[in-house]
Design a protein around this motif. Sequence first.
Motif, PDB file in Angstrom:
ATOM      1  N   ARG A 427       0.844  -1.195   0.000  1.00 26.47           N
ATOM      2  CA  ARG A 427       0.000   0.000   0.000  1.00 26.47           C
ATOM      3  C   ARG A 427       0.883   1.250   0.000  1.00 26.47           C
ATOM      4  O   ARG A 427       0.605   2.220   0.676  1.00 26.47           O
ATOM      5  CB  ARG A 427      -0.893   0.015   1.241  1.00 26.47           C
ATOM      6  N   MET A 430      -0.818   4.679  -0.960  1.00 25.96           N
ATOM      7  CA  MET A 430      -2.046   5.083  -0.285  1.00 25.96           C
ATOM      8  C   MET A 430      -1.921   6.510   0.241  1.00 25.96           C
ATOM      9  O   MET A 430      -0.930   6.872   0.873  1.00 25.96           O
ATOM     10  CB  MET A 430      -2.340   4.126   0.875  1.00 25.96           C
ATOM     11  N   GLU A 433      -5.949  10.555   3.165  1.00 24.57           N
ATOM     12  CA  GLU A 433      -7.389  10.451   3.443  1.00 24.57           C
ATOM     13  C   GLU A 433      -7.816   8.999   3.598  1.00 24.57           C
ATOM     14  O   GLU A 433      -8.550   8.651   4.529  1.00 24.57           O
ATOM     15  CB  GLU A 433      -8.182  11.124   2.321  1.00 24.57           C
ATOM     16  N   ARG A 434      -7.348   8.147   2.690  1.00 20.57           N
ATOM     17  CA  ARG A 434      -7.705   6.730   2.785  1.00 20.57           C
ATOM     18  C   ARG A 434      -7.067   6.083   4.018  1.00 20.57           C
ATOM     19  O   ARG A 434      -7.698   5.297   4.720  1.00 20.57           O
ATOM     20  CB  ARG A 434      -7.261   5.998   1.513  1.00 20.57           C
ATOM     21  N   LYS A 435      -5.807   6.447   4.271  1.00 15.97           N
ATOM     22  CA  LYS A 435      -5.126   5.893   5.430  1.00 15.97           C
ATOM     23  C   LYS A 435      -5.837   6.284   6.723  1.00 15.97           C
ATOM     24  O   LYS A 435      -6.018   5.473   7.628  1.00 15.97           O
ATOM     25  CB  LYS A 435      -3.679   6.392   5.465  1.00 15.97           C
TER      26      LYS A 435
END
Length: 469
Positions: A427, A430, A433-435
């Motif tokens: 990842r 990544m 925001e997603r994390k």
Amino acid sequence: MEQIAMCVRYYSETEQDVREDFVGFVQAESTTGEALFNKFIEGQRDAGLDISKMRGQGYDGASNMSGCHRGVQARVQQVVPQAMYVHCKAHSLNLSIVYACKEALVRNLLDTVQQIGFAFKYSAKRFLAFKEELGNDPVEQEEMQKRTRLQSLCETRWASRADALYTFKAAYTSIVSALEVLEREGDSKARSYRCSILGFDFIISLVVVEFVLQGVMPLNKLLQKQNIDLIEAAKESRVLIATFRAERADDAVWDGLYDKAVAMAEDQGVVPSKPRTARRQQHRGNVPADSVSEYWKRALFYPFLDHLVVELEDRLVSSNERFKAQYLIPSLLPELSRDHEDSIFQEYESDLSGDREAFRNEVSRWKVRWELEGTKPSNLTDTLKATNKTLYPDIFTCLVVLITMPVSTATAERQFSIMRRLKNYMRSTMLTERKSGLALLHAYRHMEIDIDIIINEFAASKGRKLDLL
């Protein structure tokens, strides 16, 4: 990418307890005090938090966070003067141990334990020799509590070194035997390791330091809890300091430690001894003593314990005007004087609803109320549960502000542990925001989520060829 873990500590009137919740990660392009401050404020506003209601802020002791002129805490206080900075008490305890362990005998002990721990950890041959010797001794196996490896000394969590020293002491005989086997098989470093741990100075240092650090472990665990407050933290710190002072004055404690060291030494054929006392000595301890026991008590036990007590007093037992609100706790009301009332009012004036005279009248009613009660709360949490917010609004406000003062940054540190599990080499691209979203899902995985609502929101967010509804 540098990440800021933001957490908020608040009092939940619904649950009637203090909470610490993770808000999310914020990416930081720079680690200067100004850049971190801007990201900190921006992240709070994006989370919908009212910055003006901030009454405390907690960080570690890094200069860009705790600096009194250009650090984050100084810049936050320029915006919100009531947001008092608190140095993380868990970090303060850690620093106390760090500086106390700079005593020469203690420092040499830890260096030796670390070298031998690495020697067995990173060599399959040495580890196998240790495991075979440990398997031949059922007593040590029981003392090791089913552990098969020596624990290395953590570079950051110094309080956890007590467990590493306990493991080393429990497996001491197996370590010596394993080093003897390795020496016969031609291991070039095994002899130097074995000679270094067969000195009586090493054995007595191992017993004493392990005993003292084990006494710190309960406080270390307490300071990392979410629902602890500064008053309880200071009180338990005083208890630990008083305990250490009592053990220093009790000869039976030292006699017990010395007897353990002598027993360990006799098992290995080591004779209890002390260095030669010289008239003038600058490079090692030259303590005058009539016996071996007296020498090590004066050269090791007293200096290490005294140094640790001084560090604990300086770093953990601190006073502040805001802490005087603890005298509003019913069990401490007899100690509440008129000067204390004035100090409390002056410190909390911006959050109180009335003037000084109104606050004094409310405190007077508060005293009368608890004079009529038999059982009186002795901590902030129980006091808040028993406080009627309508009848005693200012007292309730003072206690809420005091209980929400941060004690440690353990909650934020736990989120970085979550990030280690989320962001791996698969990842690597990544974004923040997603994390942050995945970290929130992981941190609050105990909460029940309606999957149908999530699918509906995802399907309706934009036009999709796949029919999800």
